[in-house]
Design a protein around this motif. Structure first.
Motif, mmCIF file in Angstrom:
data_model
loop_
_atom_site.group_PDB
_atom_site.id
_atom_site.type_symbol
_atom_site.label_atom_id
_atom_site.label_comp_id
_atom_site.label_asym_id
_atom_site.label_seq_id
_atom_site.Cartn_x
_atom_site.Cartn_y
_atom_site.Cartn_z
ATOM 1 N N PHE A 1 0.804 -1.215 0.000
ATOM 2 C CA PHE A 1 0.000 0.000 0.000
ATOM 3 C C PHE A 1 0.839 1.268 0.000
ATOM 4 N N ILE A 2 2.130 1.150 0.330
ATOM 5 C CA ILE A 2 2.969 2.338 0.429
ATOM 6 C C ILE A 2 4.050 2.238 -0.634
ATOM 7 N N GLY A 3 4.285 3.316 -1.359
ATOM 8 C CA GLY A 3 5.417 3.369 -2.269
ATOM 9 C C GLY A 3 5.178 2.586 -3.540
ATOM 10 N N ALA A 4 6.095 1.632 -3.828
ATOM 11 C CA ALA A 4 6.135 1.019 -5.153
ATOM 12 C C ALA A 4 5.186 -0.154 -5.319
ATOM 13 N N LYS A 5 4.316 -0.423 -4.330
ATOM 14 C CA LYS A 5 3.301 -1.482 -4.427
ATOM 15 C C LYS A 5 3.928 -2.851 -4.672
#
Lengths: 142, 175
Positions: free
Chosen positions: A86-90
């Motif tokens: 959910f955060i950043g590059a998935k």
């Protein structure tokens, strides 16, 4: 065990425990990491149990603390890995925290957190196996 | 260096053979410890301190657990009679071992010489781990970032082992 073994175990266990914590916390700087440090932590507990036996440590019939902390630790590892979705590059196991300066104690993003959680997991798992071998053996003798 | 490794490997083989043939199970367990502790020195000589720390700690704990188990149960080995079935089994095992050794030698001949590898992934890891993950220790950087699945699998294996021990060793069933 004899008095010498008990006294030496008393003196050494604290240092062994501290060394395990050092190995875990400095896992991203020096050789070692969660697995080695966790095994050393479990070694400290096993030293105490072997030296003093069951009664002075108040080991109960149902010693659930180790298995509960083991399950919670591996659950948190999974949750941290899923949080990478959910955060950043998935990506699963995405290192989303800032990496900081190489060589400092607080650096490398999420790697120290993984180290601490894996250390708890390994220590609790080894201790659970050892406690099971001890406690269930006494169940046979009754 | 290769001479030291060869001597250590010889010690390990002798220890393993003695562990198989010892009459007393306690001395067999201690002889099996020779293999593990020699492996620690091998790891140190090959410049892998991470592996050496893990190996020496895990070897010590497993030896303690095995000694505790041996002291609780019997110390005598069970005697096995050699009959026709045993001879067939042993000869089958020897034939299978020879076939494995044949293919193993064929596979080894195509490998690079000891110490020179041409792995593209490994060289990428060596070059870029510090700058990409910020971890000064390369091994931890690879284990918890690029190869996170491996670490998760190892932790799951330990978790499953603990659950298995708790399940199998339980005498009284859950009410």
């Amino acid at each position: 065990m004899s008095l010498i073994v008990k006294k030496v175990a008393q003196l050494i266990t604290g240092f062994v425990f501290l060394y395990g914590i050092y190995i875990i916390v400095h896992g991203h700087l020096t050789p070692g990491g969660g697995f080695a440090g966790g095994a050393i932590l479990a070694g400290a507990y096993i030293l105490q149990i072997l030296a003093f036996g069951r009664d002075p440590l108040h080991l109960k019939k149902k010693e659930t603390g180790s298995s509960v902390s083991e399950s919670v630790a591996i659950f948190l590892v999974l949750m941290m890995a899923v949080a990478g979705f959910f955060i950043g590059a998935k990506v699963f196991f995405n290192n989303y925290l800032p990496t900081g300066k190489i060589g400092e104690l607080v650096s490398a993003g999420a790697i120290p957190l993984y180290n601490v959680l894996i250390g708890i997991e390994v220590a609790a798992a080894l201790l659970t196996i050892f406690l099971a071998l001890i406690i269930y053996k006494e169940e046979i003798e009754e | 260096m290769e001479l030291t490794l060869s001597i250590l490997l010889g010690f390990m083989i002798i220890g393993a053979i003695f562990a198989l043939h010892a009459k007393d199970l306690l001395s067999a367990v201690i002889a099996a410890g020779i293999v593990g502790y020699s492996l620690v020195i091998c790891f140190l000589l090959l410049k892998a301190p991470d592996l050496a720390i893990v190996q020496i700690v895990v070897e010590t704990i497993t030896l303690i657990i095995m000694v505790a188990v041996v002291l609780d149960s019997t110390r005598q080995e069970l005697s096995v009679k050699i009959d026709r079935q045993q001879i067939i089994n042993i000869s089958l095992a020897v034939i299978f071992m020879l076939v494995l050794v044949f293919f193993f030698i064929q596979a080894i001949n195509t490998l690079n010489p000891f110490g020179e590898h041409s792995l593209r992934m490994a060289s990428a890891y060596v070059g870029e781990t510090a700058s990409k993950t910020g971890s000064a220790n390369l091994v931890t950087g690879v284990l918890f970032d690029f190869r996170g699945y491996d670490t998760l699998g190892e932790a799951t294996i330990l978790f499953t082992a603990a659950i298995g021990v708790l399940t199998i060793l339980r005498i009284k069933g859950k009410k």
